[in-house]
Design an enzyme around this catalytic site. Structure first.
Site, PDB file in Angstrom:
ATOM      1  N   SER A 147       0.832  -1.204   0.000  1.00 19.44           N
ATOM      2  CA  SER A 147       0.000   0.000   0.000  1.00 19.44           C
ATOM      3  C   SER A 147       0.874   1.265   0.000  1.00 19.44           C
ATOM      4  CB  SER A 147      -0.954  -0.061   1.191  1.00 19.44           C
ATOM      5  OG  SER A 147      -1.941   0.914   1.082  1.00 19.44           O
ATOM      6  N   ASP A 188     -10.150  -3.497  -5.223  1.00 18.24           N
ATOM      7  CA  ASP A 188      -9.210  -2.518  -4.674  1.00 18.24           C
ATOM      8  C   ASP A 188      -9.141  -1.335  -5.640  1.00 18.24           C
ATOM      9  OD1 ASP A 188      -7.083  -1.109  -3.644  1.00 18.24           O
ATOM     10  OD2 ASP A 188      -5.607  -2.705  -3.838  1.00 18.24           O
ATOM     11  N   HIS A 242      -8.180  -4.730  -0.756  1.00 24.39           N
ATOM     12  CA  HIS A 242      -7.023  -3.950  -0.331  1.00 24.39           C
ATOM     13  C   HIS A 242      -6.625  -4.301   1.113  1.00 24.39           C
ATOM     14  CE1 HIS A 242      -4.066  -0.831  -0.741  1.00 24.39           C
ATOM     15  NE2 HIS A 242      -4.323  -0.499   0.503  1.00 24.39           N
TER      16      HIS A 242
END
Ligand SMILES: *[C@@H]1O[C@H](CO)[C@@H](O)[C@H](O)[C@H]1NC(C)=O
Ligand SMILES: *[C@@H]1O[C@H](CO)[C@@H](O)[C@H](O)[C@H]1NC(C)=O
Ligand SMILES: *[C@@H]1O[C@H](CO)[C@@H](O)[C@H](O)[C@H]1NC(C)=O
Length: 440
Positions: A223, A380, A410
């Site tokens: 991320s 995501d 995610h």
């Protein structure tokens, strides 16, 4: 009078004295039951309304994901209330909640030695696996945790477990960087921290101390940590002293650009947990200490409209009608505004900075990057950031593995142990570690 009130509040509907006894003994309890039922139904309905979010059936363990999302949303709402009351910044409050629930102190087992230390003033947690008998020097991964540049820690259970598994299964040394976060610091301080810790680690004498093979070091993160890992990789490649220091880079659902919040995956996952679109846009704004007033305009790409000169050339670099396969683009139209809000880029020029958006780097920067692994999830908003980067790297001649998970969401890779264990969490982690094992 106040005593009566208290009694009434404490006893609910049951207050009798000083009234005379009721004529029918059954009535109060039936009434009580009825109201309890109504109350219970209302609460269940309210909880269900709060927890329930429509999710595609193809996502891994949807009910568990709904619960996880509800817990995360309530923590965000509590933090927003704390912010509103002027007690603390909402991100500090939220991170306090996250870290208090999951912090783990340094520990060691028969398989891994875990130590907290600092590398040139930046805190790190080092996980040392045991070397294979036939290879005295170990492989190594510098790991950067995710959390929107604002949340989480190398020391929380989720990242501690991930790095432990990596150290154990790869017989490697994993350096997990505890970089400083928003709102204490903003862009580019996070980058400075990870650069500093990594440069320190890469010194020959430090590598020697940890018995690390200098030719087998990787950089990785998930991320926002994947964003920092990609940026670090690009910067080190342009630094003559550090060139070719990394054998591989492995980016897990990385954040790579802030120019287009209407890629097909942003459009498809506008409200998908754990990361709805407006939450991602707010992380971007916070990273640059910008104003939330811009969020709504950014969501419709007003910040990169055709009349914003600085953005036009860069937008062409991530023209997703060219970079994404037709199977993805066919149901979506690009959102390109003719006139927008030029003020946004004037106030937050960092949105177009390659150090925040590594996806827009020059071809010459990309072509010398190390062998790359990119993990993407279908559910995501950042799916297409990853796919576009894979495509641009591939066109630049870099060897890329794009590992896509149809039921992934995610953040899933850190959710591997009970009660937040997801089947896709375990599968993504295994796949990631397997790639590292075969390529590092
Ligand atoms: C993206 O590419 C398509 C096809 O070549 C082109 O029509 C379009 O104008 C491009 N968009 C941008 C923003 O450059
Ligand atoms: C986007 O830009 C247009 C043109 O300047 C403006 O009319 C509109 O209000 C903006 N939208 C938002 C949400 O700010
Ligand atoms: C999560 O862990 C529990 C307890 O070990 C197990 O029963 C369950 O099947 C696991 N669920 C998933 C989705 O892996």
């Amino acid at each position: 009078m106040s005593g009566w009130h208290l009694q009434k509040l404490a006893g609910g509907l049951e207050v009798a004295s000083p009234r005379p006894p009721r004529p029918h003994a059954g009535e109060p309890s039936r009434g009580r039951m009825r109201s309890s039922c109504v109350l219970l139904t209302a609460l269940v309905a309210l909880a269900a309304y709060y927890i329930y979010i429509p999710l595609p059936s193809s996502v891994s363990d949807p009910w568990k994901l709904m619960l996880l999302d509800a817990v995360f949303r309530s923590a965000q709402q509590v933090s927003n209330l704390i912010h509103f009351l002027g007690l603390s910044h909402h991100l500090l409050a939220l991170n306090f909640i996250i870290v208090s629930f999951g912090k783990k102190s340094a520990w060691s087992s028969a398989q891994v030695k875990v130590t907290d230390t600092d590398f040139d003033g930046v805190e790190v947690r080092v996980f040392e696996g045991f070397p294979k008998p036939e290879e005295p020097l170990k492989r190594s991964v510098v790991y950067i945790h995710g959390g929107g540049w604002a949340l989480a820690s190398a020391k929380i259970r989720y990242y501690d477990e991930l790095c432990t598994a990596m150290a154990e299964e790869l017989n490697a040394v994993i350096v997990s960087i505890e970089y400083r976060l928003v709102p204490k610091v903003h862009f580019p301080a996070q980058i400075h921290d990870v650069v500093r810790a990594t440069k320190y680690f890469l010194q020959p004498e430090v590598l020697q101390k940890y018995s690390v093979d200098p030719g087998r070091i990787g950089i990785s993160g998930d991320s926002a940590g994947g964003n920092l890992a990609a940026v670090l990789s690009q910067q080190f490649n342009q630094d003559a002293n550090l060139k070719n220091k990394f054998k591989v880079q492995a980016l897990i659902y990385p954040v790579l650009q802030a120019l287009d919040f209407n890629t097909p995956s942003y459009q498809q996952n506008v409200n998908t947990p754990i990361l709805p679109r407006y939450v991602m846009v707010k992380y971007w704004v916070d990273y640059f200490k910008g104003s939330y007033d811009f969020v709504q305009a950014m969501i419709i790409n007003n910040h990169t409209s055709l009349d914003v000169g600085e953005a036009v050339a860069l937008r062409a670099r991530l023209n997703w009608t060219l970079l994404l396969p037709a199977s993805i683009t066919k149901n979506y139209k690009p959102v390109v505004q003719t006139t927008g809000s030029a003020r946004i880029i004037q106030e937050i020029p960092q949105l177009l900075d390659v150090r925040s958006a590594p996806l827009i780097a020059d071809q010459e920067v990309l072509q010398h990057l190390p062998k790359t692994y990119i993990l993407t999830c279908e559910h995501d908003v950042l799916r297409d950031d990853g796919i576009m980067y894979a495509k641009r790297l591939e066109s630049a001649g870099v060897e890329v593995t794009l590992d896509h998970f149809e039921d992934g969401f995610h953040g899933c890779m850190i959710f591997t142990s009970w009660p937040t264990n997801f089947s896709v969490g375990i599968r993504t982690r295994n796949s990631y570690i397997k790639w590292l094992d075969q390529n590092l």
